[in-house]
Design an enzyme around this catalytic site. Sequence first.
Site, PDB file in Angstrom:
ATOM      1  N   PRO A 141       0.799  -1.225   0.000  1.00 51.42           N
ATOM      2  CA  PRO A 141       0.000   0.000   0.000  1.00 51.42           C
ATOM      3  C   PRO A 141       0.833   1.277   0.000  1.00 51.42           C
ATOM      4  CG  PRO A 141      -0.027  -1.032   2.168  1.00 51.42           C
ATOM      5  CD  PRO A 141       0.614  -2.009   1.233  1.00 51.42           C
ATOM      6  N   GLU A 142       2.119   1.179   0.387  1.00 52.23           N
ATOM      7  CA  GLU A 142       2.972   2.373   0.380  1.00 52.23           C
ATOM      8  C   GLU A 142       3.049   3.013  -1.002  1.00 52.23           C
ATOM      9  OE1 GLU A 142       5.244  -0.655   3.037  1.00 52.23           O
ATOM     10  OE2 GLU A 142       3.920  -0.671   1.296  1.00 52.23           O
ATOM     11  N   VAL A 143       2.898   2.183  -2.035  1.00 51.68           N
ATOM     12  CA  VAL A 143       2.969   2.699  -3.398  1.00 51.68           C
ATOM     13  C   VAL A 143       1.925   3.793  -3.610  1.00 51.68           C
ATOM     14  CG1 VAL A 143       2.610   2.077  -5.827  1.00 51.68           C
ATOM     15  CG2 VAL A 143       3.928   0.553  -4.323  1.00 51.68           C
ATOM     16  N   PHE A 145       0.863   6.006  -1.617  1.00 55.23           N
ATOM     17  CA  PHE A 145       1.178   7.327  -1.064  1.00 55.23           C
ATOM     18  C   PHE A 145       2.639   7.690  -1.257  1.00 55.23           C
ATOM     19  CE2 PHE A 145       0.487   4.335   2.484  1.00 55.23           C
ATOM     20  CZ  PHE A 145       1.729   4.283   3.075  1.00 55.23           C
ATOM     21  N   GLY A 147       5.459   5.607  -1.731  1.00 51.79           N
ATOM     22  CA  GLY A 147       6.546   4.746  -1.297  1.00 51.79           C
ATOM     23  C   GLY A 147       6.832   3.641  -2.294  1.00 51.79           C
TER      24      GLY A 147
END
Length: 277
Positions: A141-143, A145, A147
Amino acid sequence: MTQITTSNAALVRCETNDTVATVTIHRGEKLNALTNDIMRELAAALDRIAVDESIRVVVLTGEGRAFSAGFDVSIDPTKPHPTPADWAEHFRLGYTGLQRVWSLPQPVVAKVRGACLGGGFALCLACDLAYASEDAFFGEPEVKFGGSTMAPILALALPPRQYRELILTGRFLDAKRAEAWGLINEVVSADGLDARVDQVVRHMCLLPPGTLAKNKALVNRFYEAMGHKTIHEIAQDRSVIGLSTAAENEFTQISKESGVSAALKWQKKRFADVGAF
């Protein structure tokens, strides 16, 4: 059953039953979101296990309904913005924890329920085997926002198209797709997960003494020959650089102003409106 970690305040708890140690991330009210303190405690627990020759297999799991939702991304407005040195220490602890799991003499079996995301996904992938309930889901999920991935083993575990899809879209995988992609060993009913992991672990403990540690070390050497250590170092360096130099975006702005729950709700709606995954 012997309790190795005895503090009620412990964020990582370890219990042994005969030749099996069960290590549990104990932050269920936050879906076992990871913190620097959790990674310190995890590394310390695994260091103790590594020198205990009576332990032959380790089970890694999370308290409650999630394995781990990844690193805690909540923002405390009362604290200063992290410096590059802060990010370097954060990722040092994160990657040290992953390496402890990977290099532990004993094989580690991930028992996964619910969310297994980001840093939690990386922990699962660092384990030698992984069994998941039908409600488990995986991803980076970092992608979404700004990451990237903390799981360099993905570069070796997946075909290029699947690997790129994960880190270029931030899509989630349900348990069946994760199994089909070879990221977990088996999907089990939620009610049957504990029994299935226990069955597999008991089978492993029947192997002749020394077999598990010897064969894990052999497999790890194969991966080292394929460049695992190098891609691990690259991923750690890029993680530090990426967050140290990242500009503020809408997600971080909303997190600061309204909290991470509001930011995640905003983010979820944006991608749901497109409906690609």
